[in-house]
Design a protein around this motif. Structure first.
Motif, PDB file in Angstrom:
ATOM      1  N   PRO A 110      -0.313   4.733  -8.596  1.00 20.74           N
ATOM      2  CA  PRO A 110      -0.739   3.749  -9.897  1.00 20.74           C
ATOM      3  C   PRO A 110      -2.135   4.282 -10.864  1.00 20.74           C
ATOM      4  CG  PRO A 110      -0.329   2.730  -7.754  1.00 20.74           C
ATOM      5  CD  PRO A 110      -0.200   3.567  -7.807  1.00 20.74           C
ATOM      6  N   SER A 111      -2.351   4.691 -11.721  1.00 25.81           N
ATOM      7  CA  SER A 111      -4.154   4.904 -12.345  1.00 25.81           C
ATOM      8  C   SER A 111      -4.390   3.076 -12.030  1.00 25.81           C
ATOM      9  CB  SER A 111      -3.606   5.527 -13.363  1.00 25.81           C
ATOM     10  OG  SER A 111      -3.396   4.471 -14.118  1.00 25.81           O
ATOM     11  N   ASN A 112      -3.783   2.168 -12.043  1.00 25.67           N
ATOM     12  CA  ASN A 112      -4.855   0.888 -12.582  1.00 25.67           C
ATOM     13  C   ASN A 112      -3.354   0.006 -11.512  1.00 25.67           C
ATOM     14  OD1 ASN A 112      -5.770  -1.319 -13.495  1.00 25.67           O
ATOM     15  ND2 ASN A 112      -4.222  -2.057 -14.662  1.00 25.67           N
ATOM     16  N   PRO A 113      -4.524  -0.773 -10.578  1.00 25.65           N
ATOM     17  CA  PRO A 113      -5.988  -0.843 -10.529  1.00 25.65           C
ATOM     18  C   PRO A 113      -7.027   0.681  -9.273  1.00 25.65           C
ATOM     19  CG  PRO A 113      -5.942  -2.332  -9.116  1.00 25.65           C
ATOM     20  CD  PRO A 113      -4.083  -2.041  -9.636  1.00 25.65           C
ATOM     21  N   PHE A 114      -5.821   1.175  -9.143  1.00 25.36           N
ATOM     22  CA  PHE A 114      -6.429   2.068  -8.516  1.00 25.36           C
ATOM     23  C   PHE A 114      -7.457   3.341  -9.060  1.00 25.36           C
ATOM     24  CE2 PHE A 114      -3.982  -0.069  -5.360  1.00 25.36           C
ATOM     25  CZ  PHE A 114      -2.524   0.744  -5.027  1.00 25.36           C
ATOM     26  N   HIS A 146      -6.314  -7.890  -3.521  1.00 27.55           N
ATOM     27  CA  HIS A 146      -7.127  -8.543  -4.852  1.00 27.55           C
ATOM     28  C   HIS A 146      -6.585  -8.367  -6.003  1.00 27.55           C
ATOM     29  CE1 HIS A 146      -9.516 -10.908  -1.619  1.00 27.55           C
ATOM     30  NE2 HIS A 146     -10.140 -10.292  -1.114  1.00 27.55           N
ATOM     31  N   GLU A 147      -7.454  -7.157  -6.429  1.00 27.06           N
ATOM     32  CA  GLU A 147      -6.578  -6.092  -7.462  1.00 27.06           C
ATOM     33  C   GLU A 147      -4.782  -6.104  -8.213  1.00 27.06           C
ATOM     34  OE1 GLU A 147      -9.213  -3.444  -9.261  1.00 27.06           O
ATOM     35  OE2 GLU A 147     -11.147  -4.136  -8.106  1.00 27.06           O
ATOM     36  N   PHE A 148      -4.759  -5.618  -7.073  1.00 25.47           N
ATOM     37  CA  PHE A 148      -2.796  -4.861  -7.157  1.00 25.47           C
ATOM     38  C   PHE A 148      -2.506  -6.398  -7.398  1.00 25.47           C
ATOM     39  CE2 PHE A 148       0.939  -3.966  -5.484  1.00 25.47           C
ATOM     40  CZ  PHE A 148       1.359  -2.684  -7.180  1.00 25.47           C
ATOM     41  N   PHE A 149      -2.079  -7.189  -6.410  1.00 28.59           N
ATOM     42  CA  PHE A 149      -1.302  -8.236  -6.129  1.00 28.59           C
ATOM     43  C   PHE A 149      -2.473  -9.015  -6.877  1.00 28.59           C
ATOM     44  CE2 PHE A 149      -0.411  -5.908  -2.524  1.00 28.59           C
ATOM     45  CZ  PHE A 149       0.879  -5.518  -2.564  1.00 28.59           C
ATOM     46  N   ASP A 161     -12.733  -0.534   2.808  1.00 29.14           N
ATOM     47  CA  ASP A 161     -13.088  -2.121   2.438  1.00 29.14           C
ATOM     48  C   ASP A 161     -13.316  -1.579   0.730  1.00 29.14           C
ATOM     49  OD1 ASP A 161     -14.457  -2.373   4.914  1.00 29.14           O
ATOM     50  OD2 ASP A 161     -16.677  -2.229   4.254  1.00 29.14           O
ATOM     51  N   GLU A 162     -13.136  -0.533   0.520  1.00 25.95           N
ATOM     52  CA  GLU A 162     -13.233  -0.951  -0.776  1.00 25.95           C
ATOM     53  C   GLU A 162     -11.738  -0.477  -1.098  1.00 25.95           C
ATOM     54  OE1 GLU A 162     -14.539   1.740  -5.454  1.00 25.95           O
ATOM     55  OE2 GLU A 162     -15.221   2.578  -2.972  1.00 25.95           O
ATOM     56  N   MET A 163     -11.028   0.152  -0.603  1.00 24.79           N
ATOM     57  CA  MET A 163      -9.068  -0.052  -1.142  1.00 24.79           C
ATOM     58  C   MET A 163      -8.442  -0.750  -0.794  1.00 24.79           C
ATOM     59  SD  MET A 163      -6.587   2.469  -1.786  1.00 24.79           S
ATOM     60  CE  MET A 163      -5.019   2.696  -1.683  1.00 24.79           C
ATOM     61  N   VAL A 164      -9.038  -1.734   0.627  1.00 23.14           N
ATOM     62  CA  VAL A 164      -8.165  -3.344   1.181  1.00 23.14           C
ATOM     63  C   VAL A 164      -8.465  -4.152  -0.305  1.00 23.14           C
ATOM     64  CG1 VAL A 164      -8.376  -4.736   2.685  1.00 23.14           C
ATOM     65  CG2 VAL A 164      -8.134  -2.576   3.205  1.00 23.14           C
ATOM     66  N   LEU A 220       8.831 -11.653  -5.954  1.00 21.13           N
ATOM     67  CA  LEU A 220       8.117 -11.676  -5.062  1.00 21.13           C
ATOM     68  C   LEU A 220       7.138 -12.672  -4.885  1.00 21.13           C
ATOM     69  CD1 LEU A 220       6.653  -8.575  -7.381  1.00 21.13           C
ATOM     70  CD2 LEU A 220       7.341  -8.243  -5.098  1.00 21.13           C
ATOM     71  N   ILE A 221       6.362 -12.424  -3.854  1.00 19.21           N
ATOM     72  CA  ILE A 221       5.864 -13.940  -3.355  1.00 19.21           C
ATOM     73  C   ILE A 221       4.695 -13.635  -3.774  1.00 19.21           C
ATOM     74  CG2 ILE A 221       4.945 -14.840  -1.068  1.00 19.21           C
ATOM     75  CD1 ILE A 221       7.920 -14.068  -1.250  1.00 19.21           C
ATOM     76  N   SER A 222       4.307 -12.981  -4.281  1.00 24.60           N
ATOM     77  CA  SER A 222       2.616 -12.460  -5.308  1.00 24.60           C
ATOM     78  C   SER A 222       3.091 -12.764  -6.399  1.00 24.60           C
ATOM     79  CB  SER A 222       1.745 -11.740  -5.089  1.00 24.60           C
ATOM     80  OG  SER A 222       3.109 -10.424  -5.288  1.00 24.60           O
ATOM     81  N   ALA A 223       4.418 -13.179  -6.890  1.00 25.33           N
ATOM     82  CA  ALA A 223       4.737 -13.908  -8.505  1.00 25.33           C
ATOM     83  C   ALA A 223       4.194 -15.342  -8.749  1.00 25.33           C
ATOM     84  CB  ALA A 223       6.074 -14.189  -8.901  1.00 25.33           C
ATOM     85  N   GLY A 224       3.473 -15.656  -8.387  1.00 22.36           N
ATOM     86  CA  GLY A 224       2.477 -16.953  -8.348  1.00 22.36           C
ATOM     87  C   GLY A 224       2.982 -18.652  -7.874  1.00 22.36           C
ATOM     88  N   PHE A 225       4.235 -17.794  -6.263  1.00 26.78           N
ATOM     89  CA  PHE A 225       4.967 -18.842  -5.716  1.00 26.78           C
ATOM     90  C   PHE A 225       3.711 -19.635  -4.920  1.00 26.78           C
ATOM     91  CE2 PHE A 225       7.307 -20.950  -2.334  1.00 26.78           C
ATOM     92  CZ  PHE A 225       7.810 -22.164  -2.973  1.00 26.78           C
TER      93      PHE A 225
END
Length: 533
Positions: free
Chosen positions: A137-141, A80-83, A72-75, A5-10
């Motif tokens: 998922p309940s987190n962070p949704f 930001h929060e999910f990834f 806007d809240e969903m985006v 996953l790209i969002s893993a921190g690379f």
């Protein structure tokens, strides 16, 4: 896998060349298509969506019923929060299975992509909303569930109710749009439309539609596995053959009075398969789950016969050829050869003459309006290659080269677009060093001449182990395909060999061989077809 996953921190400050797509491969858009989804003019709305998807591949919709604050809240939550969640939390949601819903995955594929298209995505299925919303998922949704989910449920039901109840049918669409939609449907769905709409039925049964539909399917040919057991049914498994052949379809067709493994299965012709035993002959379209029982063949009462389906493109005619199979005696009386024209109306078998009396000994294959098979002469002393012209109904003998050790277990396969004879009994010969040697006779169809060919298969014994693989032909990638014939336990698999890279690929096929004793026939270049619908 999740570490890809790209969002893993690379992180990099600059992009590598392999991460930059050339400008020539990037579409330059002046205007993004914008569609007012609240429009009450459904015909215009459908056309707008079709045109935008056909030209651009995506659309922007407005007046959809979701407030700007909710969007806007969903985006914000997703980007930001999910990834941005810890890797161990995202790992729980990651899956490489495209069938899993919902899932987190990435399009990064270093093995197949020349330019790495790095993109993580979170897929949330939405319809029917009641089926999937509890899997979100309940987190962070969880923070927006009180606003977004109710609006999504309300708007989703509104869209589908309005689309379903607005009485827009295929008849309300322009002819060209209707045909484009039908061309992209699988055979089973074509059958549904054909049964509920006379206009759709006329389109699907037209020669122009059939030709284009099959033509499209030939660009993505399928591997077809036909499984028979002692039960009165035949199982068809199909999968795309040039990619990883993951199981993409399993159709169960019940054949009346089927004798199980003794059923003769002919090579597919334009998506159709002919099955026969004694006097019973049927033609089936496995993708559409359609079956047609032909009149009983009385020649089957005189002894065993086999039937072949042939197609002549010039006349657009399908015919079934019935040929007698040798009896145990060394001398037999010549039996009648029969043919039936499919779809002629009031089909019936009729006898045809052959100056070269023979009895069938192998499975056949139809190519270019000609059915080829290996046969024995009347006295069972000479092995011949017989060809039957579907249009003229004339048999022709192609003599084998002197000294060619071709016997009853040989059968025709497609080798790089040409006809070849291979031994289905002994399979691949193994040298003392473990190298396999695949031997075949290649036929020049125009000059009716032969040449021998031997292909070395490195590390064959180490690769196949105790599994007995048989050569089934080549596919568009140039790879050689091997598969077992009988399998009594364990998993069924197909084997690909690339003669350029000298690499093997072995693919276990799920769902094949659920019974202890079964038989599987493997065919290449099978296509989806609207025939028999």
């Amino acid at each position: 896998m999740a570490r890809k996953l790209i969002s893993a921190g690379f992180r990099r400050l600059t992009l590598l060349e392999t991460n930059t797509r050339p400008l020539s491969q990037i579409s330059q858009l002046e205007d993004i298509p914008v569609i007012d989804i609240s429009s009450t003019d459904r015909s215009t709305l459908v056309r707008q969506i079709h045109q935008a998807c056909a030209r651009f591949g995506f659309v922007q919709i407005i007046n959809h019923g979701f407030s700007k604050a909710t969007i806007d809240e969903m985006v914000s939550v997703v980007t930001h929060e999910f990834f941005g969640m810890p890797m161990n939390e995202k790992r729980k949601l990651y899956s490489g299975d495209p069938k899993k819903t919902p899932r987190l995955s990435t399009s990064f594929n270093v093995k197949e992509e020349e330019v790495n298209n790095w993109r993580d995505y979170r897929r949330l299925n939405c319809y029917p909303i009641d089926k999937y919303v509890h899997k979100w998922p309940s987190n962070p949704f969880i923070d927006i569930s009180s606003t977004y989910r109710p609006q999504l449920i309300q708007q989703t039901h509104s869209y589908y109710t309005r689309f379903d109840k607005a009485s827009i049918t295929m008849e309300a669409l322009p002819n060209d749009l209707e045909e484009r939609i039908l061309l992209n449907l699988p055979p089973t769905e074509l059958g549904t439309y054909s049964r509920v709409s006379m206009r759709c039925r006329n389109v699907i049964q037209s020669k122009e539609f059939i030709k284009e539909y099959i033509g499209r399917s030939t660009t993505e040919p399928r591997l077809l596995l036909v499984e028979t057991t002692m039960k009165p049914e035949v199982l068809f498994h199909s999968m795309y053959q040039q990619a990883n052949p993951l199981l993409s379809g399993k159709e169960k067709v019940r054949i009346p009075h089927s004798p199980g493994p003794q059923l003769h299965i002919d090579h597919p012709v334009r998506g159709l398969v002919c099955l026969s035993y004694e006097t019973k002959v049927v033609i089936t379209n496995p993708g559409a789950k359609e079956i047609v029982c032909l009149p009983e063949n009385e020649a089957g009462k005189q002894g065993e016969t086999k039937c072949f389906l042939g197609y002549d493109e010039d006349t657009d005619v399908y015919k079934v050829l019935c040929v007698p199979v040798p009896v145990l005696s060394t001398r037999e009386e010549a039996r009648e050869y029969q043919v039936l024209t499919v779809g002629s109306g009031g089909e019936s078998w009729r006898g045809i003459e052959c100056k070269h009396h023979h009895s069938l000994v192998t499975n056949g294959i139809c190519k270019g309006g000609v059915v080829y098979f290996v046969a024995l002469s009347e006295c069972r002393q000479i092995v011949r290659v017989m060809s039957f012209n579907v249009n003229s109904e004339i048999f022709t003998v192609t003599e084998l080269p002197k000294g060619a050790e071709i016997h009853e277990s040989f059968s025709f396969v497609n080798y790089n677009g040409t006809m070849a004879l291979v031994d289905e009994l002994s399979g691949t010969r193994v040298e003392p060093n473990g190298t396999g040697v695949l031997e075949m006779w290649i036929m020049n169809e125009l000059e009716r001449t032969w040449e021998t060919c031997g292909i070395e298969l490195p590390c064959w014994e180490e690769t196949v182990g105790s599994t007995k693989y048989f050569f089934k032909g080549t596919i568009g990638t140039g790879e050689l395909v091997f598969a077992p014939i009988h399998w009594f336990h364990g998993h069924f698999s197909v084997l690909y060999y690339d003669p350029v890279t000298h690499k093997y690929r072995v693919f276990p096929i799920d769902g094949v061989g659920t019974d202890y004793m079964y038989k599987v026939r493997t065919f290449l270049d099978h296509v989806d077809s609207p025939l028999l619908i």
